[in-house]
Enzyme design. Structure first.
Site, PDB file in Angstrom:
ATOM      1  N   ARG A   1     -13.559  -0.892  -0.758  1.00 50.77           N
ATOM      2  CA  ARG A   1     -12.402  -0.722   0.731  1.00 50.77           C
ATOM      3  C   ARG A   1     -13.829   0.157   1.324  1.00 50.77           C
ATOM      4  O   ARG A   1     -13.831   0.010   2.692  1.00 50.77           O
ATOM      5  CB  ARG A   1     -11.676  -0.247   0.665  1.00 50.77           C
TER       6      ARG A   1
ATOM      7  N   CYS B   1     -26.304  -1.715  -7.648  1.00 52.42           N
ATOM      8  CA  CYS B   1     -27.957  -2.161  -6.336  1.00 52.42           C
ATOM      9  C   CYS B   1     -27.775  -2.918  -4.611  1.00 52.42           C
ATOM     10  O   CYS B   1     -28.499  -3.219  -4.712  1.00 52.42           O
ATOM     11  CB  CYS B   1     -28.338  -3.250  -7.203  1.00 52.42           C
ATOM     12  N   GLU B   2     -27.201  -1.580  -4.274  1.00 51.50           N
ATOM     13  CA  GLU B   2     -27.067  -1.539  -2.872  1.00 51.50           C
ATOM     14  C   GLU B   2     -26.567  -0.676  -2.137  1.00 51.50           C
ATOM     15  O   GLU B   2     -26.138   0.598  -2.827  1.00 51.50           O
ATOM     16  CB  GLU B   2     -26.504  -2.924  -2.240  1.00 51.50           C
TER      17      GLU B   2
ATOM     18  N   ARG C   1       0.766  -1.330  -0.385  1.00 45.62           N
ATOM     19  CA  ARG C   1      -0.296  -0.452   0.120  1.00 45.62           C
ATOM     20  C   ARG C   1       1.122   1.577   0.337  1.00 45.62           C
ATOM     21  O   ARG C   1       0.663   1.953  -0.893  1.00 45.62           O
ATOM     22  CB  ARG C   1      -0.847   0.002   1.430  1.00 45.62           C
TER      23      ARG C   1
ATOM     24  N   TYR D   1      -4.991  -1.860  -3.059  1.00 46.68           N
ATOM     25  CA  TYR D   1      -6.478  -2.909  -3.375  1.00 46.68           C
ATOM     26  C   TYR D   1      -7.720  -2.105  -3.677  1.00 46.68           C
ATOM     27  O   TYR D   1      -9.018  -2.390  -3.138  1.00 46.68           O
ATOM     28  CB  TYR D   1      -6.495  -3.157  -1.497  1.00 46.68           C
TER      29      TYR D   1
END
Ligand code: LLP
Length: 466
Positions: A362, A393-394, A321, A423
């Site tokens: 994330r 769709c959420e 990262r 990530y």
């Protein structure tokens, strides 16, 4: 409906304040430099990265797109290499890997950590020196291990007794000797999200030091003729800022290292201290420079080794990262802007973009915070507290939970989110049959597609049902 007052959020009736750490900007067009790659800046409202105006890149490649600042990636790799000059630095490919990036890693003199057959394939395709590859994973299959050994991978980090047996058998069959590190669990609660902490006892990785499994694993590796015991490996978690967890882990691992010397008469030549160095996603985060990390870590290890009266082993680390995270941003197009009235009369401005949890999981998975800016114009409008959401769709499909954007943010605006190098593409999915975005490198005014955008033909290629 809108409650935005022309004097800004603070004067808006029922205006939302957002989280305490988020201060309304005096200029919502300005970049917070510490969150962006080193070449990123604005010119009259236009975001420019690697000498390329993001609007021009989008005109050619469309959105959503990941934009990778090559000079920034290389500079961060160099910074780790130079600060940790006495160490081996393995870039953790799980954060983001493609053929070109594997080549950059090699060119900058780093080694490479892979943890799957796919990552190994990319590394070998980039002609990465296998001797400088480390191979991780808690459930490596027999064929996977066989391929790694036959490819000449420099070190395999074993994570179970079954794996040690498999490796012993494979090396015997192939008549090869394989360098091995033993992944240990130091029993540390790292201060990070539960899903990315890896050194407490109750999780799947490593051999426990406390239970005696770690010592037993070392003994079994040492006893296998085809396995060359290189040392212990400890990785306590990811997105960590606080050195205290690392310090406790290093002490416990070094004590085991010393015990192996005393009781088995074996001096292990190496030790890996893992990755996990945090980056700044928002102004809440204050990461350390590699030079400071290096001096702190080296001091901890040296002090402990002095106390134990042992030689300092050859050390290695595995940052992912901290190298690629800040090097990339994601560019989206705004599709809708919806002010939503909340209890108490406040209004949250939902800004929908043409990507979402399929290109950045994330926020949904780890409650991660991000920031963003409009990328292709300057605005004189006051800031409003916005939530940037995707098109899936959420309701949990959130990209940036809280950010102040100019109140006139509108469909067609480009929106850029920094810090998406690690990530995000590597965890991207085809949820809702979304097409995964391209990764486009920018450098000195030039663009280069490293990963192309997926097409519907790519989706249909795996759908053999006819
Ligand atoms: N070494 C080992 C053994 C690891 O498991 C990891 C990350 C690293 C090195 C690199 O850690 P880094 O320097 O990148 O923090 N998907 C999560 C992070 C998972 C980390 C998995 N292991 C996230 O998006 O935060």
């Amino acid at each position: 409906m809108s409650t935005t007052h022309e004097a800004g959020w603070a004067h808006a009736p029922g205006g939302l304040r957002g989280p305490n750490w988020l201060q309304p900007p005096t200029d919502p067009n300005a970049l917070v430099a510490s969150l962006w790659s080193s070449t990123a800046h604005k010119e009259d409202g236009d975001l420019v990265v690697g000498g390329v105006a993001v609007a021009d890149l989008v005109a050619e490649h469309n959105t959503p797109a990941y934009v990778l600042d090559e000079a920034d990636f290389r500079a961060r790799a160099q910074a780790f290499r130079d600060a940790f000059a006495d160490y081996d630095v393995y870039y953790a490919g799980k954060a983001f890997l493609c053929t070109s990036v594997a080549r950059w890693v090699a060119e900058e003199g780093l080694s490479l950590d892979v943890c799957s057959p796919g990552e190994l394939t990319i590394a070998l395709r980039a002609q990465f020196d296998p001797a400088r590859i480390g191979y991780h994973g808690n459930n490596k299959t027999h064929p996977e291990l066989r391929r790694a050994v036959a490819s000449g991978v420099g070190r395999i980090v074993v994570d179970s007794f079954a794996e040690i047996e498999r490796l012993a058998q494979i090396t015997e069959e192939l008549d090869l000797v394989q360098g091995v590190m033993v992944r240990v669990t130091a029993g540390v609660e790292a201060h990070t999200h539960e899903y990315i902490a890896t050194a407490h006892e109750d999780q799947k990785f490593g051999f426990s030091i406390t239970s005696g499994d770690a010592f037993d694993a070392v003994r079994r590796v040492e006893a296998a003729p085809g396995l060359r015991l290189l040392g212990l490996h400890s990785h306590i978690g990811s997105q960590i800022f606080d050195a205290s967890g690392f310090e406790v882990a290093a002490r416990r691992v070094l004590r085991l290292h010393a015990r192996v010397g005393d009781e088995l008469g074996v001096t292990m030549p190496e030790m890996d201290l893992g990755g996990g160095f945090g980056i700044a996603y928002t102004t809440q985060d204050d990461p350390s420079e590699p030079a400071r990390l290096a001096s702190e870590m080296t001091k901890i290890v040296q002090d402990e080794c002095r106390g134990l009266e042992i030689e300092v082993p050859r050390l290695s680390i595995e940052p992912g990262r901290a190298i690629v995270g800040p090097s990339m941003c994601t560019v989206y197009t705004v599709g809708t802007v919806k002010p939503v009235a909340l209890d108490g009369g406040a209004v949250r401005t939902y800004v929908s973009v043409d990507g979402g949890m399929s290109d950045n999981i994330r926020t949904a998975l780890y409650d991660a915070d991000y920031s963003c800016t409009i990328a292709a114009r300057a605005s004189a409008a006051p800031p409003v507290l916005a939530r940037v959401v995707g098109k899936h769709c959420e309701a949990g499909d959130i990209v940036v939970r809280d950010e102040f954007l100019p109140a006139d943010v509108a469909p067609g605006d480009l929106l850029a989110v920094p810090g998406t190098g690690a990530y995000c593409r590597s965890m991207a999915s085809n949820y809702n049959h979304a097409l995964r975005p391209p990764v486009i490198a920018v450098r000195d005014g030039e663009t280069r597609v490293l990963l192309r955008r997926e097409t519907e033909d790519d989706l249909l290629a795996t759908d053999v049902g006819a």
